[in-house]
Design a protein around this motif. Structure first.
Motif, PDB file in Angstrom:
ATOM      1  N   CYS A  14      31.128  39.102  48.012  1.00  0.00           N
ATOM      2  CA  CYS A  14      30.347  39.990  48.923  1.00  0.00           C
ATOM      3  C   CYS A  14      30.852  38.850  50.208  1.00  0.00           C
ATOM      4  O   CYS A  14      30.201  38.072  49.889  1.00  0.00           O
ATOM      5  N   ASN A  15      30.464  40.004  51.367  1.00  0.00           N
ATOM      6  CA  ASN A  15      29.856  39.202  52.100  1.00  0.00           C
ATOM      7  C   ASN A  15      28.925  38.364  52.207  1.00  0.00           C
ATOM      8  O   ASN A  15      28.300  39.315  51.590  1.00  0.00           O
ATOM      9  N   PRO A  16      28.662  37.488  53.041  1.00  0.00           N
ATOM     10  CA  PRO A  16      27.615  36.954  53.111  1.00  0.00           C
ATOM     11  C   PRO A  16      26.362  37.603  52.921  1.00  0.00           C
ATOM     12  O   PRO A  16      24.695  37.202  52.685  1.00  0.00           O
ATOM     13  N   GLY A  17      26.204  38.490  54.022  1.00  0.00           N
ATOM     14  CA  GLY A  17      24.867  39.414  54.253  1.00  0.00           C
ATOM     15  C   GLY A  17      24.679  39.966  53.499  1.00  0.00           C
ATOM     16  O   GLY A  17      23.611  40.720  53.321  1.00  0.00           O
ATOM     17  N   CYS A  18      25.157  40.719  52.288  1.00  0.00           N
ATOM     18  CA  CYS A  18      25.219  41.528  51.837  1.00  0.00           C
ATOM     19  C   CYS A  18      25.101  41.324  50.446  1.00  0.00           C
ATOM     20  O   CYS A  18      25.587  40.240  49.209  1.00  0.00           O
ATOM     21  N   ALA A  19      23.309  42.242  49.544  1.00  0.00           N
ATOM     22  CA  ALA A  19      23.635  41.133  48.149  1.00  0.00           C
ATOM     23  C   ALA A  19      24.367  42.602  47.228  1.00  0.00           C
ATOM     24  O   ALA A  19      24.307  41.360  46.462  1.00  0.00           O
ATOM     25  N   THR A  20      24.667  43.825  47.938  1.00  0.00           N
ATOM     26  CA  THR A  20      25.953  43.968  46.936  1.00  0.00           C
ATOM     27  C   THR A  20      26.378  45.256  48.058  1.00  0.00           C
ATOM     28  O   THR A  20      26.191  44.980  48.900  1.00  0.00           O
ATOM     29  N   CYS A  21      27.437  45.311  47.219  1.00  0.00           N
ATOM     30  CA  CYS A  21      28.523  45.578  48.210  1.00  0.00           C
ATOM     31  C   CYS A  21      29.871  46.844  47.493  1.00  0.00           C
ATOM     32  O   CYS A  21      29.759  46.357  46.218  1.00  0.00           O
ATOM     33  N   SER A  22      30.870  47.266  48.185  1.00  0.00           N
ATOM     34  CA  SER A  22      32.117  48.140  47.545  1.00  0.00           C
ATOM     35  C   SER A  22      33.471  47.317  48.075  1.00  0.00           C
ATOM     36  O   SER A  22      33.880  47.825  47.596  1.00  0.00           O
ATOM     37  N   GLY A  23      33.262  46.368  49.313  1.00  0.00           N
ATOM     38  CA  GLY A  23      34.212  45.723  49.482  1.00  0.00           C
ATOM     39  C   GLY A  23      34.232  44.229  49.976  1.00  0.00           C
ATOM     40  O   GLY A  23      33.019  43.967  50.314  1.00  0.00           O
ATOM     41  N   PRO A  24      35.140  43.620  50.507  1.00  0.00           N
ATOM     42  CA  PRO A  24      34.620  42.159  51.136  1.00  0.00           C
ATOM     43  C   PRO A  24      34.357  41.939  52.698  1.00  0.00           C
ATOM     44  O   PRO A  24      33.666  41.349  52.949  1.00  0.00           O
ATOM     45  N   GLY A  25      34.426  42.999  53.316  1.00  0.00           N
ATOM     46  CA  GLY A  25      33.940  43.425  55.230  1.00  0.00           C
ATOM     47  C   GLY A  25      32.651  43.430  55.329  1.00  0.00           C
ATOM     48  O   GLY A  25      32.073  43.456  54.063  1.00  0.00           O
ATOM     49  N   SER A  26      31.900  42.907  56.462  1.00  0.00           N
ATOM     50  CA  SER A  26      30.605  42.719  56.613  1.00  0.00           C
ATOM     51  C   SER A  26      30.047  44.078  56.839  1.00  0.00           C
ATOM     52  O   SER A  26      29.180  44.668  56.312  1.00  0.00           O
ATOM     53  N   GLY A  27      30.774  44.799  57.087  1.00  0.00           N
ATOM     54  CA  GLY A  27      30.722  46.830  56.926  1.00  0.00           C
ATOM     55  C   GLY A  27      31.078  47.446  55.741  1.00  0.00           C
ATOM     56  O   GLY A  27      31.035  49.279  55.692  1.00  0.00           O
ATOM     57  N   GLU A  28      30.490  46.591  54.048  1.00  0.00           N
ATOM     58  CA  GLU A  28      30.908  46.896  53.245  1.00  0.00           C
ATOM     59  C   GLU A  28      29.460  46.950  52.668  1.00  0.00           C
ATOM     60  O   GLU A  28      30.604  47.297  50.428  1.00  0.00           O
TER      61      GLU A  28
END
Length: 161
Positions: A14-28
């Protein structure tokens, strides 16, 4: 955190700010870690005005608050334009007795101790007196009335002779 990349059938970071995500972007982002809070699908260091970070999620302030430090009606730190901030953290349309609405700070400020109600902070800004044995004389509360006036005991005011 990682997410499943459907194209490569691999787990991706995931993007560095995300703990969990749905994709690679910072808005995911789905959740945020550390001191970051989820605003929409982006992890932010500070939630927008009108929202507050609670359990790493930006949540709306109470409807009367413009800014807040929690989600209840007593967590306001700034109020909507039609309201004044009271000392208890609530936003009110009219300040209670012993307080007056200060237009520049948009807050309820304390009256002078001699006033029950007032228009300002000084002893000469009283509308009514806090002590029932005192009389209102040109905005001031006192035990006696000034020259040319008499004490109206029913109205607790000094009246012109």
């Amino acid at each position: 955190g990682t997410y499943g990349d459907d194209g490569s059938l691999r787990c991706r970071v995931c993007n560095p700010g995300c703990a969990t995500c749905s994709g690679p972007g910072s808005g995911e982002c789905l959740t945020c870690g550390g001191v970051l809070a989820l605003q929409g699908s982006t992890c932010v260091a500070r939630c927008d005005d009108g929202t507050v970070g609670v359990n790493n999620v930006c949540q709306s302030c109470h409807s009367e608050c413009k800014k807040c430090n929690g989600v209840t009606n007593s967590d306001c730190i700034a109020c909507q334009d039609s309201h004044f901030l009271h000392q208890d953290g609530s936003c009110v349309t009219e300040c209670p007795d012993a307080f007056y609405p200060e237009p520049f700070s948009k807050a309820c400020k304390s009256c002078h101790s001699s006033c029950a109600t007032c228009t300002g902070a000084s002893a000469g800004d009283c509308l009514t007196c806090s002590d029932s044995t005192h009389f209102l004389d040109n905005g001031r509360c006192g035990l006696t009335c000034s020259s040319g006036t008499y004490a109206d005991t029913a109205a607790h005011r000094c009246q012109t002779c």
